[in-house]
Design a protein around this motif. Structure first.
Motif, mmCIF file in Angstrom:
data_model
loop_
_atom_site.group_PDB
_atom_site.id
_atom_site.type_symbol
_atom_site.label_atom_id
_atom_site.label_comp_id
_atom_site.label_asym_id
_atom_site.label_seq_id
_atom_site.Cartn_x
_atom_site.Cartn_y
_atom_site.Cartn_z
ATOM 1 N N UNK A 123 -2.011 11.872 4.032
ATOM 2 C CA UNK A 123 -1.675 12.921 4.870
ATOM 3 C C UNK A 123 -3.150 13.113 5.722
ATOM 4 N N UNK A 124 -4.377 12.384 5.015
ATOM 5 C CA UNK A 124 -5.845 12.466 5.855
ATOM 6 C C UNK A 124 -5.480 11.721 6.862
ATOM 7 N N UNK A 125 -4.895 10.726 7.309
ATOM 8 C CA UNK A 125 -4.855 10.238 8.332
ATOM 9 C C UNK A 125 -4.207 10.840 9.640
ATOM 10 N N UNK A 126 -3.613 12.009 9.483
ATOM 11 C CA UNK A 126 -3.106 12.673 10.581
ATOM 12 C C UNK A 126 -4.501 13.068 11.289
ATOM 13 N N UNK A 136 -8.999 2.722 6.151
ATOM 14 C CA UNK A 136 -8.195 3.824 5.729
ATOM 15 C C UNK A 136 -8.474 4.217 4.206
ATOM 16 N N UNK A 137 -8.921 2.953 3.321
ATOM 17 C CA UNK A 137 -9.154 3.219 2.110
ATOM 18 C C UNK A 137 -10.556 4.072 1.715
ATOM 19 N N UNK A 138 -11.315 3.849 2.526
ATOM 20 C CA UNK A 138 -12.807 4.723 2.573
ATOM 21 C C UNK A 138 -12.356 6.041 2.933
ATOM 22 N N UNK A 139 -11.391 6.447 3.853
ATOM 23 C CA UNK A 139 -11.290 7.921 4.013
ATOM 24 C C UNK A 139 -10.481 8.597 3.056
ATOM 25 N N UNK A 184 -5.174 4.006 15.292
ATOM 26 C CA UNK A 184 -5.017 4.369 13.980
ATOM 27 C C UNK A 184 -3.770 5.014 13.823
ATOM 28 N N UNK A 185 -2.662 4.716 13.159
ATOM 29 C CA UNK A 185 -1.134 5.588 12.987
ATOM 30 C C UNK A 185 -1.202 5.627 11.687
ATOM 31 N N UNK A 186 -0.737 6.941 11.502
ATOM 32 C CA UNK A 186 -0.179 7.176 10.016
ATOM 33 C C UNK A 186 1.052 6.221 9.577
ATOM 34 N N UNK A 187 1.366 6.268 8.348
ATOM 35 C CA UNK A 187 2.487 5.259 8.181
ATOM 36 C C UNK A 187 3.759 5.834 8.566
ATOM 37 N N UNK A 188 3.846 6.970 8.491
ATOM 38 C CA UNK A 188 5.401 7.508 8.747
ATOM 39 C C UNK A 188 5.289 8.592 9.494
ATOM 40 N N UNK A 189 6.252 9.167 10.447
ATOM 41 C CA UNK A 189 5.898 10.189 11.109
ATOM 42 C C UNK A 189 6.308 11.254 10.407
#
Length: 520
Positions: free
Chosen positions: A486-489, A229-232, A496-501
């Motif tokens: 937002x990039x984790x969407x 996640x940090x790299x992304x 791999x889930x985003x932190x909050x919906x």
């Protein structure tokens, strides 16, 4: 255009038994209910319109109702797309069928059973061609898709170039060589992308960029997930700071599938250091099923070939020579034992200033460590064993859609060493021997059609889809407004889930301009 229509109309008049008035009444004749002979046949109009360019064709539709009905026919615009794209049309058709929706716009029913709670709307549609695509709208939207920069980063070499080119512009050494590996990640990435923009002689703020992200992550601990996640987030931060307007980051395994016009299958990526076997279902990397990682990478094959050459008394100055010989002369034997009796396996190749080298059994003995690692003193699984294990995991996955029952039987090879002649046939043969009939029946092992550039070409297919920037990219505006999370969407791993919906909902309910209106 006018002269072409005039000539066609004149030919109709010559075959007519009735006289036709002046040219000023010709359009009126096609509009009213006059004699059929006074109307230009629709088939002829269609053939004439098919020869016009897109701008003239759009203008023609404003002349009269008859012309509008024919010029607006999707079959005409489909023919235009086919003519413009030539041999690339199958890839364009695949992209417009399956990739137009983009991220986070799909119903939960498309997600495999047991994964819906973790994948709210991220699966690509099932592979069924849609014959009713709005080709006219697609044509106009594709004409407005911006030119993109594609960066396919690998553990050995990275490829970069333009999305409208047939191949990467150039290659460079892996990003680990840019700066001190012990230095912070941010300045190293910034230096890497600055070098790329300088070499391409382009401003970072001019075009969106497509990044391929590596699949290789052997450890799924919380520490590793946090590092990914940090790299992304850091990569997006660097590029947006440089001024890039929009970024699309996609896993290399998914891009390799796109290059083969597939959304589901097992991707075998023979990388520089390791070989990865990754299951992908509807564009989602199924990490929860397990990724198989082996130690036989391209470098291992090159080193093993160099050892075999030394044993045969062949001397060379650099590993580049062994790598060149591997790429040009080596192949995978369909039967390793019988191949030793092949008297026609000798071949020669000239390498730069080092002269001409002749290889014999070394040609097929070097790649054999993919299937018999012990020959290279490697303690790892064989390639067919790793793929069979992945198939076994996929076979037991519960699915709702019966059409997906054989999704894992599409096996796509990618990577430079995956281009070795005979590899796809040998792998298919070994899997047929090893697996039960119900699991092995119908398996297809697809060699890389684009050579070592499968992931790059998959990014090219994606970056030219009609809805690319609106459906697949994170924009600089979204990043500034919502923050790095937002990039984790767009991180298409099934674990791999985003932190909050709420972040997901905010990211995709932002006001964005709709698709451009079709030409009228």
């Amino acid at each position: 255009m006018a002269s072409l229509l005039r000539r066609a109309w004149s030919s109709v008049r010559q075959t007519s038994k009735e006289a036709v008035g002046k040219s000023q009444s010709e359009d009126m004749a096609m509009e009213d209910d006059g004699p059929e002979v006074m109307k230009l046949p629709g088939e002829m109009l269609f053939s004439i319109f098919a020869r016009l360019d897109s701008v003239d064709l759009a203008h023609v539709s404003a002349v009269c109702k008859t012309w509008h009905a024919i010029a607006d026919d999707d079959a005409l615009w489909e023919a235009r797309l086919v003519a413009d794209n030539g041999p690339l049309w199958p890839s364009v058709q695949f992209a417009e069928n399956f990739l137009r929706a983009g991220f986070c716009q799909r119903p939960a029913s498309d997600v495999p059973t047991g994964h819906r709670s973790r994948l709210p709307g991220t699966a690509l549609p099932s592979p069924t061609l849609n014959a009713l695509l709005p080709f006219r709208s697609i044509y106009s939207q594709r004409a407005m898709v911006p030119r993109a920069i594609i960066f396919d980063g690998g553990s050995g070499y990275a490829k970069y170039g333009w999305s409208d080119e047939v191949a990467p512009q150039d290659t460079l050494a892996t990003f680990l060589e840019f700066g001190n590996i012990e230095s912070p990640l941010y300045p190293r990435l910034k230096h890497l992308f600055t070098v790329i923009f300088d070499r391409m002689r382009v401003k970072a703020s001019a075009q969106p960029i497509v990044l391929s992200t590596p699949t290789v992550h052997s450890d799924d601990s919380q520490i590793e997930k946090k590092a990914r996640r940090q790299l992304r987030e850091t990569t997006f931060s660097v590029l947006f700071e440089l001024g890039v307007p929009a970024i699309c980051a996609i896993d290399q395994a998914v891009l390799a599938l796109f290059a083969s016009n597939q959304t589901s299958g097992i991707v075998v990526n023979i990388g520089f250091h390791v070989t990865t076997v990754a299951p992908v279902l509807h564009g989602v990397v199924m990490r929860s099923l397990g990724l198989e990682i082996m130690g036989q990478g391209a470098m291992t094959l090159t080193v093993h070939l160099s050892e075999l050459m030394h044993q045969s008394g062949l001397r060379f100055a650099s590993m580049y020579t062994a790598r060149t010989l591997k790429e040009k002369l080596c192949y995978v034997a369909q039967d390793f034992v019988e191949e030793h009796y092949n008297e026609n396996c000798e071949a020669s190749c000239e390498v730069g200033t080092e002269g001409t080298f002749t290889l014999r059994s070394e040609r097929f003995r070097a790649p054999e460590i993919l299937f018999q690692p012990r020959l290279g003193n490697l303690r790892t699984m064989a390639l067919h064993q790793a793929v069979a294990l992945c198939i076994d995991h996929c076979y037991n996955l519960p699915l709702e859609d019966a059409a997906d029952a054989n999704w894992y039987k599409n096996i796509v090879l990618t990577g430079g060493s995956a281009c070795l002649p005979g590899l796809s046939g040998r792998l298919e043969k070994e899997l047929s021997r090893m697996l039960p009939a119900d699991m092995s029946d119908g398996i297809r092992v697809l060699p890389p059609k684009q050579g070592p550039y499968s992931a790059w070409f998959g990014a090219k297919v994606l970056s030219n889809v009609s809805t690319f920037q609106s459906a697949w990219c994170v924009t600089r505006k979204q990043f500034k407004r919502l923050g790095p999370s937002c990039v984790h969407d767009h991180d298409i791993y099934d674990d791999d889930m985003v932190e909050t919906q709420s972040i997901r909902e905010q990211a995709w309910t932002m006001e964005r301009p709709g698709p451009p209106a079709p030409y009228r």
